[in-house]
Design a protein around this motif. Sequence first.
Motif, PDB file in Angstrom:
ATOM      1  N   TYR A 117      -0.750   5.760  -7.330  1.00 21.24           N
ATOM      2  CA  TYR A 117      -2.005   6.499  -7.196  1.00 21.24           C
ATOM      3  C   TYR A 117      -1.755   7.995  -7.058  1.00 21.24           C
ATOM      4  O   TYR A 117      -2.592   8.804  -7.468  1.00 21.24           O
TER       5      TYR A 117
ATOM      6  N   LEU B 275      -2.478   5.236   5.474  1.00 20.53           N
ATOM      7  CA  LEU B 275      -3.138   3.938   5.657  1.00 20.53           C
ATOM      8  C   LEU B 275      -2.109   2.810   5.635  1.00 20.53           C
ATOM      9  O   LEU B 275      -2.173   1.893   6.458  1.00 20.53           O
ATOM     10  N   GLY B 276      -1.164   2.873   4.717  1.00 23.54           N
ATOM     11  CA  GLY B 276      -0.134   1.843   4.649  1.00 23.54           C
ATOM     12  C   GLY B 276       0.694   1.760   5.920  1.00 23.54           C
ATOM     13  O   GLY B 276       0.975   0.666   6.424  1.00 23.54           O
TER      14      GLY B 276
ATOM     15  N   THR C 202       0.826  -1.207   0.000  1.00 17.57           N
ATOM     16  CA  THR C 202       0.000   0.000   0.000  1.00 17.57           C
ATOM     17  C   THR C 202       0.859   1.256   0.000  1.00 17.57           C
ATOM     18  O   THR C 202       0.617   2.200  -0.759  1.00 17.57           O
ATOM     19  N   THR C 203       1.900   1.259   0.859  1.00 18.54           N
ATOM     20  CA  THR C 203       2.716   2.460   1.029  1.00 18.54           C
ATOM     21  C   THR C 203       3.697   2.676  -0.110  1.00 18.54           C
ATOM     22  O   THR C 203       3.811   3.788  -0.634  1.00 18.54           O
TER      23      THR C 203
ATOM     24  N   ALA D 202      -4.060  12.636  -2.025  1.00 15.84           N
ATOM     25  CA  ALA D 202      -4.229  11.236  -2.401  1.00 15.84           C
ATOM     26  C   ALA D 202      -3.031  10.408  -1.971  1.00 15.84           C
ATOM     27  O   ALA D 202      -3.183   9.346  -1.343  1.00 15.84           O
ATOM     28  N   GLU D 203      -1.842  10.886  -2.281  1.00 16.05           N
ATOM     29  CA  GLU D 203      -0.641  10.111  -1.968  1.00 16.05           C
ATOM     30  C   GLU D 203      -0.401  10.003  -0.477  1.00 16.05           C
ATOM     31  O   GLU D 203      -0.115   8.918   0.044  1.00 16.05           O
TER      32      GLU D 203
ATOM     33  N   VAL E 174      -3.143   7.771   1.442  1.00 14.55           N
ATOM     34  CA  VAL E 174      -2.944   6.342   1.184  1.00 14.55           C
ATOM     35  C   VAL E 174      -1.686   5.854   1.896  1.00 14.55           C
ATOM     36  O   VAL E 174      -1.650   4.754   2.460  1.00 14.55           O
ATOM     37  N   GLU E 175      -0.651   6.679   1.891  1.00 14.23           N
ATOM     38  CA  GLU E 175       0.581   6.338   2.606  1.00 14.23           C
ATOM     39  C   GLU E 175       0.310   6.195   4.106  1.00 14.23           C
ATOM     40  O   GLU E 175       0.858   5.304   4.768  1.00 14.23           O
TER      41      GLU E 175
ATOM     42  N   SER F 127       0.502   3.743  -3.254  1.00 14.74           N
ATOM     43  CA  SER F 127       0.444   5.188  -3.002  1.00 14.74           C
ATOM     44  C   SER F 127       1.285   5.960  -4.010  1.00 14.74           C
ATOM     45  O   SER F 127       0.924   7.066  -4.427  1.00 14.74           O
TER      46      SER F 127
END
Length: 217
Positions: free
Chosen positions: A163, A192-193, A155-156, A185-186, A189-190, A160
């Motif tokens: 995305y 969350l990772g 994800t990270t 966005a980046e 998401v980062e 990310s």
Amino acid sequence: MPQDAPPGHPWPIGFRATCVRATLYILLIAALAQGAYYEALYFHEVRFSEHGFTELAQSALLATASALLLYTRQVLRVMPNVTLLIFAFVFSSLIREQDYWLDLWVADHTWKVLVTLVIVPILYWIIRERQRFVEEFAGYANSFSFGLFAAGVLTTYVFSRLYGRSVFWEAVLQEHYVRTFKDAAEEVVELLGYALILIAVIELTLLARRWRSARSD
């Protein structure tokens, strides 16, 4: 079997404990998402910058994960080689997240020097102890923690980055493109990772405690 290797038999988790932990992880992720929302809503001057909630939360997640890994290795003394390698990865990520401050207060590219000083000796140690590392990893690879850790890394460090590409958001927003969309966005998401990585490390610590108890029994 080496004393620091995990036991060969499973050590099940109770349903109640699973539900409690799942609830806490949901609350953690919800709190992070809400924090990013408040950052976007109320802190326009610093949102998604080095001074904003998202960046500071990323550092806090990585610092907590690093501390837990040191605790697992030095205090619980379970899977010392696996936890050392994961620590090198997580702590290097923490250093990388401080690149702005290191460039500002020390010198340009300081983070690269610090990461090298962390990675090189630890990789040397893992290569030297590769037989024990393989034995430890065989037990860890089939755990819930490893699956979460792999998801966090993907994800990270993969999703990310793809995305959060400027070309992607320019294609989506076209003439309405503003860099803030790309940054949000980046970075989110980062975030969350990194949360997944922290949860994986928490699960690793709990797993190590169960393995330590099993070894004692």
